[in-house]
Scaffold this motif. Structure first.
Motif, PDB file in Angstrom:
ATOM      1  N   SER A 209       1.003  -1.187  -0.121  1.00  0.00           N
ATOM      2  CA  SER A 209       0.093   0.018   0.030  1.00  0.00           C
ATOM      3  C   SER A 209       0.806   1.073  -0.023  1.00  0.00           C
ATOM      4  CB  SER A 209      -0.929   0.043   1.260  1.00  0.00           C
ATOM      5  OG  SER A 209      -1.901  -1.192   1.222  1.00  0.00           O
ATOM      6  N   GLY A 210       1.957   1.107   0.495  1.00  0.00           N
ATOM      7  CA  GLY A 210       2.626   2.337   0.460  1.00  0.00           C
ATOM      8  C   GLY A 210       2.773   3.055   1.522  1.00  0.00           C
ATOM      9  N   ASP A 211       1.598   3.372   2.051  1.00  0.00           N
ATOM     10  CA  ASP A 211       1.676   4.346   3.063  1.00  0.00           C
ATOM     11  C   ASP A 211       2.072   4.041   4.618  1.00  0.00           C
ATOM     12  OD1 ASP A 211      -0.710   7.071   3.427  1.00  0.00           O
ATOM     13  OD2 ASP A 211       1.584   6.625   4.244  1.00  0.00           O
ATOM     14  N   ALA A 212       3.302   3.974   4.688  1.00  0.00           N
ATOM     15  CA  ALA A 212       3.638   3.672   5.905  1.00  0.00           C
ATOM     16  C   ALA A 212       3.376   4.640   7.039  1.00  0.00           C
ATOM     17  CB  ALA A 212       5.088   3.204   5.912  1.00  0.00           C
ATOM     18  N   ALA A 213       3.309   5.780   6.488  1.00  0.00           N
ATOM     19  CA  ALA A 213       3.284   7.005   7.567  1.00  0.00           C
ATOM     20  C   ALA A 213       1.875   6.556   8.541  1.00  0.00           C
ATOM     21  CB  ALA A 213       2.896   8.166   6.784  1.00  0.00           C
ATOM     22  N   THR A 214       1.053   6.097   7.934  1.00  0.00           N
ATOM     23  CA  THR A 214      -0.233   5.689   8.767  1.00  0.00           C
ATOM     24  C   THR A 214       0.065   4.871   9.654  1.00  0.00           C
ATOM     25  OG1 THR A 214      -0.589   4.931   6.507  1.00  0.00           O
ATOM     26  CG2 THR A 214      -2.512   5.715   7.918  1.00  0.00           C
ATOM     27  N   ASP A 215       1.135   3.856   9.635  1.00  0.00           N
ATOM     28  CA  ASP A 215       1.176   3.001  10.627  1.00  0.00           C
ATOM     29  C   ASP A 215       2.234   3.313  11.706  1.00  0.00           C
ATOM     30  OD1 ASP A 215      -0.257   1.737   8.858  1.00  0.00           O
ATOM     31  OD2 ASP A 215       1.352   0.303   8.196  1.00  0.00           O
ATOM     32  N   HIS A 216       2.798   4.606  11.423  1.00  0.00           N
ATOM     33  CA  HIS A 216       3.568   5.106  12.063  1.00  0.00           C
ATOM     34  C   HIS A 216       3.275   5.104  13.869  1.00  0.00           C
ATOM     35  CE1 HIS A 216       7.507   6.589  10.129  1.00  0.00           C
ATOM     36  NE2 HIS A 216       7.146   5.455   9.838  1.00  0.00           N
ATOM     37  N   LEU A 217       1.934   5.669  13.925  1.00  0.00           N
ATOM     38  CA  LEU A 217       1.484   6.101  15.111  1.00  0.00           C
ATOM     39  C   LEU A 217       1.536   4.550  16.134  1.00  0.00           C
ATOM     40  CD1 LEU A 217      -1.814   7.235  16.321  1.00  0.00           C
ATOM     41  CD2 LEU A 217       0.198   6.727  17.550  1.00  0.00           C
ATOM     42  N   PHE A 218       0.674   3.502  15.000  1.00  0.00           N
ATOM     43  CA  PHE A 218       0.531   2.297  15.559  1.00  0.00           C
ATOM     44  C   PHE A 218       1.847   1.651  15.754  1.00  0.00           C
ATOM     45  CE2 PHE A 218      -3.580   2.831  12.956  1.00  0.00           C
ATOM     46  CZ  PHE A 218      -4.300   3.121  14.202  1.00  0.00           C
ATOM     47  N   ALA A 219       2.739   1.643  15.052  1.00  0.00           N
ATOM     48  CA  ALA A 219       4.094   1.112  15.084  1.00  0.00           C
ATOM     49  C   ALA A 219       4.691   1.627  16.536  1.00  0.00           C
ATOM     50  CB  ALA A 219       4.804   1.410  13.888  1.00  0.00           C
ATOM     51  N   SER A 220       4.363   2.689  17.106  1.00  0.00           N
ATOM     52  CA  SER A 220       5.172   3.145  18.209  1.00  0.00           C
ATOM     53  C   SER A 220       4.697   2.465  19.327  1.00  0.00           C
ATOM     54  CB  SER A 220       4.901   4.633  18.393  1.00  0.00           C
ATOM     55  OG  SER A 220       3.313   5.038  18.383  1.00  0.00           O
ATOM     56  N   SER A 221       3.590   1.746  19.471  1.00  0.00           N
ATOM     57  CA  SER A 221       3.452   0.809  20.550  1.00  0.00           C
ATOM     58  C   SER A 221       3.200  -0.601  20.025  1.00  0.00           C
ATOM     59  CB  SER A 221       2.365   1.264  21.240  1.00  0.00           C
ATOM     60  OG  SER A 221       1.049   1.450  20.530  1.00  0.00           O
ATOM     61  N   PRO A 222       3.825  -1.487  20.609  1.00  0.00           N
ATOM     62  CA  PRO A 222       3.890  -2.899  20.496  1.00  0.00           C
ATOM     63  C   PRO A 222       2.561  -3.547  20.481  1.00  0.00           C
ATOM     64  CG  PRO A 222       4.594  -2.535  22.596  1.00  0.00           C
ATOM     65  CD  PRO A 222       4.458  -1.119  22.071  1.00  0.00           C
ATOM     66  N   VAL A 223       2.473  -4.423  19.438  1.00  0.00           N
ATOM     67  CA  VAL A 223       0.901  -4.989  19.342  1.00  0.00           C
ATOM     68  C   VAL A 223       1.067  -6.442  20.069  1.00  0.00           C
ATOM     69  CG1 VAL A 223      -0.591  -5.931  17.679  1.00  0.00           C
ATOM     70  CG2 VAL A 223       0.589  -3.822  17.011  1.00  0.00           C
ATOM     71  N   PRO A 224       0.510  -6.687  20.964  1.00  0.00           N
ATOM     72  CA  PRO A 224       0.176  -7.847  21.612  1.00  0.00           C
ATOM     73  C   PRO A 224      -0.170  -8.875  20.685  1.00  0.00           C
ATOM     74  CG  PRO A 224      -1.360  -6.240  22.620  1.00  0.00           C
ATOM     75  CD  PRO A 224      -0.475  -5.510  21.453  1.00  0.00           C
ATOM     76  N   ALA A 225       0.739 -10.020  20.876  1.00  0.00           N
ATOM     77  CA  ALA A 225       0.747 -10.984  19.880  1.00  0.00           C
ATOM     78  C   ALA A 225      -0.702 -11.678  19.233  1.00  0.00           C
ATOM     79  CB  ALA A 225       1.733 -12.218  20.508  1.00  0.00           C
ATOM     80  N   HIS A 226      -1.424 -11.695  20.622  1.00  0.00           N
ATOM     81  CA  HIS A 226      -2.861 -12.274  20.418  1.00  0.00           C
ATOM     82  C   HIS A 226      -3.593 -11.624  19.362  1.00  0.00           C
ATOM     83  CE1 HIS A 226      -0.743 -11.448  23.975  1.00  0.00           C
ATOM     84  NE2 HIS A 226      -1.923 -11.108  24.671  1.00  0.00           N
ATOM     85  N   PHE A 227      -3.179 -10.184  19.179  1.00  0.00           N
ATOM     86  CA  PHE A 227      -4.160  -9.707  18.349  1.00  0.00           C
ATOM     87  C   PHE A 227      -3.951 -10.078  16.844  1.00  0.00           C
ATOM     88  CE2 PHE A 227      -4.943  -5.572  20.630  1.00  0.00           C
ATOM     89  CZ  PHE A 227      -5.162  -6.118  21.824  1.00  0.00           C
ATOM     90  N   LEU A 228      -2.975 -10.456  16.778  1.00  0.00           N
ATOM     91  CA  LEU A 228      -2.718 -11.038  15.340  1.00  0.00           C
ATOM     92  C   LEU A 228      -3.255 -12.339  14.809  1.00  0.00           C
ATOM     93  CD1 LEU A 228       0.617  -9.359  14.711  1.00  0.00           C
ATOM     94  CD2 LEU A 228      -1.601  -8.811  13.932  1.00  0.00           C
ATOM     95  N   HIS A 229      -3.867 -12.899  15.922  1.00  0.00           N
ATOM     96  CA  HIS A 229      -4.349 -14.281  15.578  1.00  0.00           C
ATOM     97  C   HIS A 229      -5.748 -14.154  15.137  1.00  0.00           C
ATOM     98  CE1 HIS A 229      -6.909 -14.803  18.573  1.00  0.00           C
ATOM     99  NE2 HIS A 229      -6.344 -15.972  19.258  1.00  0.00           N
ATOM    100  N   GLN A 230      -5.954 -14.814  14.277  1.00  0.00           N
ATOM    101  CA  GLN A 230      -7.209 -14.848  13.637  1.00  0.00           C
ATOM    102  C   GLN A 230      -8.127 -15.783  14.353  1.00  0.00           C
ATOM    103  OE1 GLN A 230      -5.492 -17.651  10.310  1.00  0.00           O
ATOM    104  NE2 GLN A 230      -6.522 -16.405   9.671  1.00  0.00           N
ATOM    105  N   ASN A 231      -9.332 -15.422  14.632  1.00  0.00           N
ATOM    106  CA  ASN A 231     -10.024 -16.107  15.469  1.00  0.00           C
ATOM    107  C   ASN A 231     -11.280 -16.454  14.846  1.00  0.00           C
ATOM    108  OD1 ASN A 231     -11.155 -17.014  17.500  1.00  0.00           O
ATOM    109  ND2 ASN A 231     -10.692 -15.280  18.822  1.00  0.00           N
ATOM    110  N   GLY A 232     -11.807 -17.894  14.809  1.00  0.00           N
ATOM    111  CA  GLY A 232     -12.715 -18.228  14.344  1.00  0.00           C
ATOM    112  C   GLY A 232     -13.804 -18.189  15.238  1.00  0.00           C
TER     113      GLY A 232
END
Length: 344
Positions: A209-232
């Motif tokens: 997508s190219g816009d990494a800038a958007t992610d910067h804010l989010f990137a500044s704080s760690p994302v808990p692993a469980h967030f990334l798991h897909q959940n059924g």
DNA sequence: GTTCGAATAT
DNA sequence: TATATTCGAA
């Protein structure tokens, strides 16, 4: 580890001689809404505000659209802890030093004149909230503790305990945050693994997508692993409030109980600032508490914003407001940044 | 009636 | 762009 977030930090530094200079600032008397309502701007040279004012009004009055429908809420359900009543901040810092509103500073203060000074908060639009990394951090922490399932705006808002934060604020941010998480999942789909702990921010490869800038804010704080798991949705299992043993967490409810809250309050240093296109000033608390700093995510109450949906204004912590209208690609917008200090 | 969530507006 | 506000659904 990048410290990109330091950006904003170094920025205001420009305007400020040194943190020590602006020790205690109190805005107690002036409420954001009031200020905006009366269009009170920077206190003209008051000795306190070295703002260089770039008053430019290229665009004449912006739009006076009047479409403000507000539903106020803040209701409490049966077991909701509730937002803390305006607690007299019995802090050490008396708010009588630098006064923007009091007498000195602010000319604005007096604005209250007028016939009825009651019911100030009403049909007023609050400034846009700016999500600082610190604020976002609290957000993420709250979500992490709640677990994706329970992480709904209202709950998150309560856990964050940031005064002035509205459910809508959180909802909006949450929406975007979810999007962010989703994107990350997509990149690393299926993967699992690893134990790596944190999802590790935006890995080297950015999204197309190219816009990494958007992610910067989010990137500044760690994302808990469980967030990334897909959940059924599947069945079972279900609702468990994230039982991860991550960090200590104290429910707001607990704070409600004793004066403990007050004690904690003494440590918190929060600030809110209004900013415009650029230009920001901030007040600094006499943070010189011999104490180190507080790092507790939840052990602190926050700065107060102006009018809550309740219709009352709570101001206590130091504030600095800088409202300018002007020129800017946006046509002049008031933004409120409330940020808790002491994190990251 | 309230809150969520996504779409939409600014 | 980021955040706010609106709108339909649960």
């Amino acid at each position: 580890m990048r410290e990109e977030d330091s950006n904003w930090f170094s920025r205001w530094d420009e305007d400020l001689p040194s943190p020590d200079e602006l020790i205690s600032i109190s805005q107690t008397l002036i409420t954001p809404d009031l200020a905006s309502a009366f269009d009170i701007h920077s206190p003209r040279s008051n000795g306190n505000t070295p703002i260089s004012i770039l008053h430019h009004h290229s665009a004449s009055s912006p739009q006076l659209l009047s479409h403000y429908h507000h539903h106020g809420q803040q209701q409490q359900s049966s077991s909701a802890p509730q937002q803390p009543p305006p607690q007299p901040n019995s802090s050490e810092f008396d708010s009588s030093s630098a006064e923007l509103g009091g007498g000195g500073g602010g000319g604005g203060g007096g604005a209250t004149s007028g016939g009825g000074a009651d019911e100030p908060a009403r049909t007023l639009k609050r400034p846009r909230l700016v999500w600082t990394p610190q604020l976002h951090k609290r957000f993420v922490d709250a979500v992490a503790h709640l677990g994706i399932k329970n992480a709904v705006p209202k709950t998150i808002m309560q856990l964050m305990s940031v005064d002035g934060l509205t459910r809508e604020n959180v909802a909006s941010h949450l929406q975007k945050y979810r999007l962010y998480l989703k994107r990350m999942q997509g990149l690393n789909n299926g993967g699992g693994g690893g134990g790596g702990g944190v999802a590790g921010g935006p890995n080297g490869g950015l999204t197309g997508s190219g816009d990494a800038a958007t992610d910067h804010l989010f990137a500044s704080s760690p994302v808990p692993a469980h967030f990334l798991h897909q959940n059924g949705p599947g069945g079972g299992g279900g609702g468990r409030p994230n039982s991860d043993h991550f960090m200590p967490y104290m429910p707001v409810a607990a704070l409600n109980h004793h004066q403990m809250a007050a004690a904690v309050a003494g440590h918190q240093q929060i600030q809110a600032q209004y900013q415009h296109h650029h230009h920001r000033q901030m007040g600094h608390f006499g943070s010189a508490q011999g104490n180190g700093q507080f790092d507790h995510p939840f052990l602190s109450r926050q700065a107060h914003l102006g009018p809550t949906r309740n219709g009352m204004m709570q101001s206590n912590s130091g504030f600095v407001e800088d409202v300018e209208s002007g020129t800017a690609n946006n046509g002049g917008r008031k933004v409120l940044t409330l940020f808790p200090t002491g994190e990251d």
